[in-house]
Design an enzyme around this catalytic site. Sequence first.
Site, mmCIF file in Angstrom:
data_model
loop_
_atom_site.group_PDB
_atom_site.id
_atom_site.type_symbol
_atom_site.label_atom_id
_atom_site.label_comp_id
_atom_site.label_asym_id
_atom_site.label_seq_id
_atom_site.Cartn_x
_atom_site.Cartn_y
_atom_site.Cartn_z
ATOM 1 N N HIS A 180 0.856 -1.189 0.000
ATOM 2 C CA HIS A 180 0.000 0.000 0.000
ATOM 3 C C HIS A 180 0.894 1.243 0.000
ATOM 4 O O HIS A 180 2.035 1.200 0.491
ATOM 5 C CB HIS A 180 -0.887 -0.040 1.252
ATOM 6 C CG HIS A 180 -1.841 1.091 1.379
ATOM 7 N ND1 HIS A 180 -1.487 2.296 1.947
ATOM 8 C CD2 HIS A 180 -3.136 1.217 1.018
ATOM 9 C CE1 HIS A 180 -2.523 3.117 1.930
ATOM 10 N NE2 HIS A 180 -3.537 2.485 1.370
ATOM 11 N N ARG A 182 1.222 3.695 1.873
ATOM 12 C CA ARG A 182 1.772 4.114 3.167
ATOM 13 C C ARG A 182 2.903 3.213 3.631
ATOM 14 O O ARG A 182 3.531 3.488 4.670
ATOM 15 C CB ARG A 182 0.680 4.158 4.241
ATOM 16 C CG ARG A 182 -0.105 5.457 4.263
ATOM 17 C CD ARG A 182 -0.784 5.687 5.606
ATOM 18 N NE ARG A 182 0.179 5.902 6.687
ATOM 19 C CZ ARG A 182 -0.161 6.065 7.962
ATOM 20 N NH1 ARG A 182 -1.431 6.017 8.326
ATOM 21 N NH2 ARG A 182 0.755 6.254 8.894
ATOM 22 N N LYS A 183 3.191 2.151 2.896
ATOM 23 C CA LYS A 183 4.278 1.264 3.275
ATOM 24 C C LYS A 183 5.608 1.761 2.678
ATOM 25 O O LYS A 183 5.637 2.630 1.815
ATOM 26 C CB LYS A 183 3.969 -0.159 2.816
ATOM 27 C CG LYS A 183 2.643 -0.701 3.352
ATOM 28 C CD LYS A 183 2.552 -0.612 4.866
ATOM 29 C CE LYS A 183 1.317 -1.291 5.444
ATOM 30 N NZ LYS A 183 0.081 -0.542 5.221
ATOM 31 N N SER A 184 6.713 1.152 3.118
ATOM 32 C CA SER A 184 8.036 1.623 2.692
ATOM 33 C C SER A 184 8.233 1.498 1.190
ATOM 34 O O SER A 184 8.857 2.354 0.560
ATOM 35 C CB SER A 184 9.128 0.840 3.428
ATOM 36 O OG SER A 184 9.003 1.013 4.827
#
Length: 383
Positions: A180, A182-184
């Site tokens: 997603h 918002r992930k790294s």
Amino acid sequence: MEKRSIAISLPCTGDDEWQATREPLTTGWLTQGPKVAAFEKAFAERHGVSHALATTSCTTGLHLILVAMGIGPGDEVIVPAFTWVATANVVVYCGATPVFADVDRATCNIDPADVARRITPRTKAVIAVHLFGLCADMDALRAVLPPEVPIIEDAACAAGAAYKGVPAGALGLAAAFSFHPRKSITTGEGGMVTTNDDALADVANMLRNHGASISEEQRHKGPRPYLLPEFNLLGYNYRMTDLQGAVGLVQLQKLDRFIAEREQWAAFYRDALAGLGWLCMPQLPAEGGRHAWQAFVTYVDPETAPLPRNEIMARLQERGISTRPGTHAVHLLGYYRERYGIRPDDYPGARDCDANTMAIPLHNRMSKEDYEYVVRCLREIAD
């Protein structure tokens, strides 16, 4: 002081990712194909596992794992009470019962001692969430579980993380990761299942492709194009596209650089905010571990903070700084509260994390001035 606008998180993508999509677009192979296969191979190598299977999300990845394990009605799966709702939802999707366990306020991760109290003869698995990029205490968790109860890793936030030298994704029977934004690293939506269990990988591979006995790529490149696959399992369409696979392959090559940058600024936050006694810093991993720093989640001590957490968040928002609660306590959400008759105080650690955690901006598109501005604003609120 000049007001800035700082997002809680932004994906770090650019021309490399843009160019990577050209090949799938020009060849016409847009569904799961060679780029997904290359992404899976590279991800498996990076995380020290035999198998990596790309999916549409971490949620569908977790669902695949549980179905491949044969979990269904009458079974129980222990999950942390403080996590994104999908961790519990996938258990319900299988017709099984999610059994909540409390979390440690210091780490926000599942509390092994409380897990021990929740085990019954119907317990078929425990889902350990590596929340915000910090791996759960796998040794302590394993020590309280019967040998026949496997640990599944919800590694949504933990690409590149490690526990005592072992990468996340290789710590339990199987794991699921999220890509997603918002992930790294990101593919937009998307996920990955990892495992060293050959049989589980074979079943999950079929399940993600409608239950087909062979993949579309195998069928199209085979010598008998008139053959259709067998469908001996009731499966799902959980396949990643080759456009996403191409982007994921580029992002994966940047993962360690992204984490190193986040480590640097997480250390800056920890040092610069150390004087604010009311703002508890996120826990660091034990020796040999690596925090993935998907988010920098603090804990606002309600007894000593100058203002309630929500008021602090509102004041930061007025100054252009986006914040979020760490995540939610699932047992406080309407569906679970009403279906299972759970009370807020049944899981006090999760309840308190729900009320008092605060994520502040940490991502790979922030500048030095951005980080310094966040610190200045937090210090001013404390005065």
